[in-house]
Design a protein around this motif. Sequence first.
Motif, PDB file in Angstrom:
ATOM      1  N   TRP A  71       0.795  -1.225   0.000  1.00 14.91           N
ATOM      2  CA  TRP A  71       0.000   0.000   0.000  1.00 14.91           C
ATOM      3  C   TRP A  71       0.830   1.278   0.000  1.00 14.91           C
ATOM      4  N   LEU A  72       2.165   1.154   0.034  1.00 15.68           N
ATOM      5  CA  LEU A  72       3.007   2.341   0.204  1.00 15.68           C
ATOM      6  C   LEU A  72       4.139   2.404  -0.810  1.00 15.68           C
ATOM      7  N   ASN A  73       4.385   3.607  -1.328  1.00 17.91           N
ATOM      8  CA  ASN A  73       5.578   3.914  -2.130  1.00 17.91           C
ATOM      9  C   ASN A  73       6.452   4.885  -1.351  1.00 17.91           C
ATOM     10  N   ILE A  74       7.752   4.797  -1.554  1.00 22.92           N
ATOM     11  CA  ILE A  74       8.677   5.764  -0.969  1.00 22.92           C
ATOM     12  C   ILE A  74       9.537   6.334  -2.086  1.00 22.92           C
ATOM     13  N   VAL A  75       9.594   7.655  -2.155  1.00 23.06           N
ATOM     14  CA  VAL A  75      10.354   8.353  -3.188  1.00 23.06           C
ATOM     15  C   VAL A  75      11.321   9.315  -2.506  1.00 23.06           C
ATOM     16  N   MET A  76      12.551   9.345  -2.998  1.00 23.15           N
ATOM     17  CA  MET A  76      13.562  10.248  -2.449  1.00 23.15           C
ATOM     18  C   MET A  76      13.643  11.511  -3.298  1.00 23.15           C
ATOM     19  N   ALA A  77      13.759  12.661  -2.623  1.00 26.09           N
ATOM     20  CA  ALA A  77      13.790  13.949  -3.307  1.00 26.09           C
ATOM     21  C   ALA A  77      14.958  14.777  -2.768  1.00 26.09           C
ATOM     22  N   ASP A  78      15.849  15.159  -3.655  1.00 21.76           N
ATOM     23  CA  ASP A  78      17.012  15.961  -3.286  1.00 21.76           C
ATOM     24  C   ASP A  78      16.562  17.398  -3.034  1.00 21.76           C
ATOM     25  N   ALA A  79      16.598  17.822  -1.775  1.00 20.99           N
ATOM     26  CA  ALA A  79      16.111  19.157  -1.416  1.00 20.99           C
ATOM     27  C   ALA A  79      16.977  20.267  -1.991  1.00 20.99           C
ATOM     28  N   GLU A  80      18.193  19.934  -2.422  1.00 24.61           N
ATOM     29  CA  GLU A  80      19.073  20.944  -3.003  1.00 24.61           C
ATOM     30  C   GLU A  80      18.904  21.058  -4.516  1.00 24.61           C
ATOM     31  N   ASN A  81      18.040  20.237  -5.077  1.00 30.84           N
ATOM     32  CA  ASN A  81      17.823  20.248  -6.520  1.00 30.84           C
ATOM     33  C   ASN A  81      16.646  21.166  -6.849  1.00 30.84           C
ATOM     34  N   ASP A  82      16.838  22.051  -7.814  1.00 28.48           N
ATOM     35  CA  ASP A  82      15.806  23.033  -8.152  1.00 28.48           C
ATOM     36  C   ASP A  82      14.526  22.390  -8.667  1.00 28.48           C
ATOM     37  N   HIS A  83      14.603  21.153  -9.141  1.00 28.26           N
ATOM     38  CA  HIS A  83      13.401  20.487  -9.634  1.00 28.26           C
ATOM     39  C   HIS A  83      12.345  20.320  -8.527  1.00 28.26           C
ATOM     40  N   TRP A  84      12.792  20.287  -7.278  1.00 26.43           N
ATOM     41  CA  TRP A  84      11.874  20.051  -6.171  1.00 26.43           C
ATOM     42  C   TRP A  84      11.445  21.341  -5.472  1.00 26.43           C
ATOM     43  N   LEU A  85      11.800  22.473  -6.015  1.00 27.75           N
ATOM     44  CA  LEU A  85      11.448  23.742  -5.371  1.00 27.75           C
ATOM     45  C   LEU A  85       9.932  23.907  -5.181  1.00 27.75           C
ATOM     46  N   PRO A  86       9.097  23.587  -6.163  1.00 25.49           N
ATOM     47  CA  PRO A  86       7.651  23.717  -5.936  1.00 25.49           C
ATOM     48  C   PRO A  86       7.148  22.854  -4.782  1.00 25.49           C
ATOM     49  N   GLU A  87       7.655  21.611  -4.696  1.00 24.81           N
ATOM     50  CA  GLU A  87       7.227  20.727  -3.612  1.00 24.81           C
ATOM     51  C   GLU A  87       7.761  21.206  -2.264  1.00 24.81           C
ATOM     52  N   LEU A  88       8.985  21.750  -2.247  1.00 23.45           N
ATOM     53  CA  LEU A  88       9.537  22.278  -1.004  1.00 23.45           C
ATOM     54  C   LEU A  88       8.665  23.408  -0.452  1.00 23.45           C
ATOM     55  N   LEU A  89       8.186  24.259  -1.340  1.00 26.13           N
ATOM     56  CA  LEU A  89       7.329  25.363  -0.918  1.00 26.13           C
ATOM     57  C   LEU A  89       5.929  24.867  -0.560  1.00 26.13           C
TER      58      LEU A  89
END
Length: 201
Positions: free
Chosen positions: A135-153
């Motif tokens: 029932w679960l997925n785990i995804v890693m996201a590099d907080a220093e990568n600009d691709h994740w800026l929308p999700e960080l905010l």
Amino acid sequence: MNSAPKHPIFCIKWPWDNHPNQNTPNNNNNPANSPCNLDNTPWIFKSAQNLGIAAFNFINSAVSPPNSQKSPFKLKQKRENLSPNEQGEAEQRAFAAALASGKEATVLEFYSPKCRLCNSLLPFVIEIENRNSDWLNIVMADAENDHWLPELLHYDVKYVPCFVLIDKYGNALAKTGVPNSRLHVIAGVSHLLKTRRQQKN
């Protein structure tokens, strides 16, 4: 009066001395005739030799740790050798695939490649995903990568590691707090999963 043969204080024993050529009649190849033969050496010198070998092995193991102790995440990063742009795109694709998988929830782990605590959590994260893969997925996201800026905010992520529990529609349900220690983070992630399971029941 015959004097006992004198042995040098120091000797050099080459690797091939352990495998003498049996067909060579030269007595110098006989280990018994080697100046490094310690069969007749007093026990106190043998103890010193054993202590020296043990010290060498300890230092050698400390300088060259076994591959099993290396961080799995670093090995993966080195093997893939992706640029920051490629890494960000790959993680974004993994996140999109997780949401499209139809599973009940996804944990998005925001990390930093420079974060030792994040790195140490990878075996725990893999174990959690394997135990809850139904029932679960785990995804890693590099907080220093600009691709994740929308999700960080959007998820208000201001520290790493930060685990965000997301439902299959992309809505954030909960997240871990500011990490104080490895055990604190593990307890936070376990609480997220426990809360979600209780909601399912």
